[in-house]
Design an enzyme around this catalytic site. Structure first.
Site, PDB file in Angstrom:
ATOM      1  N   GLN A  12       0.827  -1.213   0.000  1.00 35.99           N
ATOM      2  CA  GLN A  12       0.000   0.000   0.000  1.00 35.99           C
ATOM      3  C   GLN A  12       0.861   1.263   0.000  1.00 35.99           C
ATOM      4  OE1 GLN A  12      -3.879  -0.116   2.278  1.00 35.99           O
ATOM      5  NE2 GLN A  12      -2.761  -1.675   3.430  1.00 35.99           N
ATOM      6  N   ASP A  38      14.623  -9.843  -2.299  1.00 35.16           N
ATOM      7  CA  ASP A  38      13.887 -10.829  -1.507  1.00 35.16           C
ATOM      8  C   ASP A  38      14.404 -10.782  -0.070  1.00 35.16           C
ATOM      9  OD1 ASP A  38      12.598 -12.934  -0.357  1.00 35.16           O
ATOM     10  OD2 ASP A  38      13.330 -14.464  -1.758  1.00 35.16           O
ATOM     11  N   TYR A  63       6.372  -8.338   6.811  1.00 37.61           N
ATOM     12  CA  TYR A  63       5.321  -9.357   6.942  1.00 37.61           C
ATOM     13  C   TYR A  63       4.164  -8.687   7.683  1.00 37.61           C
ATOM     14  CZ  TYR A  63       3.165 -13.899   7.942  1.00 37.61           C
ATOM     15  OH  TYR A  63       2.304 -14.969   7.998  1.00 37.61           O
ATOM     16  N   THR A  64       3.024  -8.518   7.029  1.00 38.94           N
ATOM     17  CA  THR A  64       1.929  -7.727   7.613  1.00 38.94           C
ATOM     18  C   THR A  64       0.658  -8.528   7.890  1.00 38.94           C
ATOM     19  OG1 THR A  64       1.237  -7.066   5.388  1.00 38.94           O
ATOM     20  CG2 THR A  64       2.741  -5.582   6.557  1.00 38.94           C
ATOM     21  N   THR A 103       4.889   0.005  13.487  1.00 44.37           N
ATOM     22  CA  THR A 103       3.449  -0.153  13.731  1.00 44.37           C
ATOM     23  C   THR A 103       3.033   0.176  15.159  1.00 44.37           C
ATOM     24  OG1 THR A 103       1.679  -1.839  13.796  1.00 44.37           O
ATOM     25  CG2 THR A 103       3.897  -2.594  14.221  1.00 44.37           C
ATOM     26  N   TYR A 127       3.111 -10.621  15.464  1.00 51.68           N
ATOM     27  CA  TYR A 127       3.424  -9.548  14.522  1.00 51.68           C
ATOM     28  C   TYR A 127       4.078  -8.371  15.250  1.00 51.68           C
ATOM     29  CZ  TYR A 127       2.582  -5.458  11.569  1.00 51.68           C
ATOM     30  OH  TYR A 127       2.721  -4.293  10.862  1.00 51.68           O
ATOM     31  N   LYS A 131       7.932  -6.834  14.900  1.00 48.07           N
ATOM     32  CA  LYS A 131       8.133  -5.438  14.501  1.00 48.07           C
ATOM     33  C   LYS A 131       8.942  -4.679  15.555  1.00 48.07           C
ATOM     34  CE  LYS A 131       6.728  -3.516  11.298  1.00 48.07           C
ATOM     35  NZ  LYS A 131       7.366  -3.277   9.962  1.00 48.07           N
ATOM     36  N   TRP A 152      -3.462   1.288  11.290  1.00 49.22           N
ATOM     37  CA  TRP A 152      -4.719   1.140  10.545  1.00 49.22           C
ATOM     38  C   TRP A 152      -4.579   1.672   9.101  1.00 49.22           C
ATOM     39  CZ3 TRP A 152      -9.538   2.608  13.989  1.00 49.22           C
ATOM     40  CH2 TRP A 152      -9.405   1.992  15.253  1.00 49.22           C
TER      41      TRP A 152
END
Length: 287
Positions: A12, A38, A63-64, A103, A127, A131, A152
């Protein structure tokens, strides 16, 4: 001409940066997806960076998949932590500036006031743990890096809450949405503009910063705003998180205080409603 490398080019934020890049022709842009860089192949990262030789790296990759990370913790750790360490180490030894995206999930959600950058961390899912480990590795390897925590995230690109809601609100007569998780959404286009403001700013100020749109809402209130702007005819019912169990626990409160980034770089943070209207206008223009 400074060469900018954007990782996670198809995500995004990477996609929004690509949209804006044409307005910054004074910069040379390299957009790297998994085929070029990669991050799961830790041994290859430095070699690829040696070939590209960027002056600035915007690390938007990671990785989300929050729920999946509970099962794929090792892969999440490689992408969100170990790869970040390698990138940060390379930037430190090659005089390359680094902006790394993190995040709100590094927090446990127990606060009741907007979270400042120095607030105590304590992730409650895999997650968030990976992070946070990535943040620590980033600052250990390259103390001159900038880390931006966001929350968000939604956009015209990829899968996200806004696009999912727009689809479900057209398909269903009623919809349950969690009403006890509080925060503020982030339009990725706004975050992309903020990052560009930072990297073209006259003064580089390393450290951790928070960025989301302004406003304090629940996912339920966010869904109501989407419904109102889109003119959808669907009943939305607010439910507690306990009635919508997920593999990964979510923080109950993750509203970020944006005053540091606004003061340091002169960033104007739009309200969530204004940004949501802009994004939905873009989505409505799409064929």
């Amino acid at each position: 001409m400074k060469k900018i490398l954007v990782t996670g080019a198809n995500g995004q934020l990477g996609s929004e940066l690509k949209e804006l890049s044409s307005h910054y022709s004074q910069l040379e842009w390299v957009f790297a997806d998994r085929s070029l860089l990669d991050l799961s192949d830790l041994e290859s990262i430095s070699n690829v960076l040696d070939q590209i030789q960027p002056q600035i790296i915007l690390n938007c990759a990671g990785y989300t998949a929050v729920d999946k990370a509970e099962l794929e913790t090792e892969l999440a750790d490689i992408l969100n932590h170990q790869a970040v360490a390698v990138i940060a180490q390379w930037t430190a030894t090659h005089d390359c500036r680094l902006v790394h995206i993190s995040t709100d999930y590094v927090f446990d959600g127990s606060s009741s006031t907007p979270l400042i950058e120095e607030a105590v961390t304590g992730p409650i899912n895999a997650y968030g743990q990976t992070k946070l480990a990535g943040e620590r590795a980033c600052m250990h390897e390259n103390p001159n890096a900038i880390i931006i925590r966001t929350s968000w995230v939604y956009s015209q690109f990829g899968a996200n809450f806004v696009k999912t809601m727009c689809q479900l609100l057209q398909e269903r007569d009623r919809l349950n949405v969690v009403n006890d998780q509080i925060g503020s959404p982030t339009y990725a286009a706004d975050l992309a503009e903020t990052i560009l403001k930072i990297i073209t700013h006259s003064h580089w100020q390393a450290g951790i910063y928070h960025y989301s749109n302004e406003g304090e809402i629940s996912w339920y209130e966010f869904a109501l705003a989407i419904q109102e702007i889109g003119g959808f005819d669907c009943q939305i019912i607010g439910i507690p998180s306990a009635d919508y169990p997920t593999p990964a626990r979510r923080p109950k409160y993750s509203l970020l205080d944006k005053s540091k980034i606004a003061t340091t770089f002169g960033v104007v943070v739009p309200g969530y409603r204004e940004s949501l209207e802009r994004c939905m206008a873009v989505l409505n223009r799409e064929p």
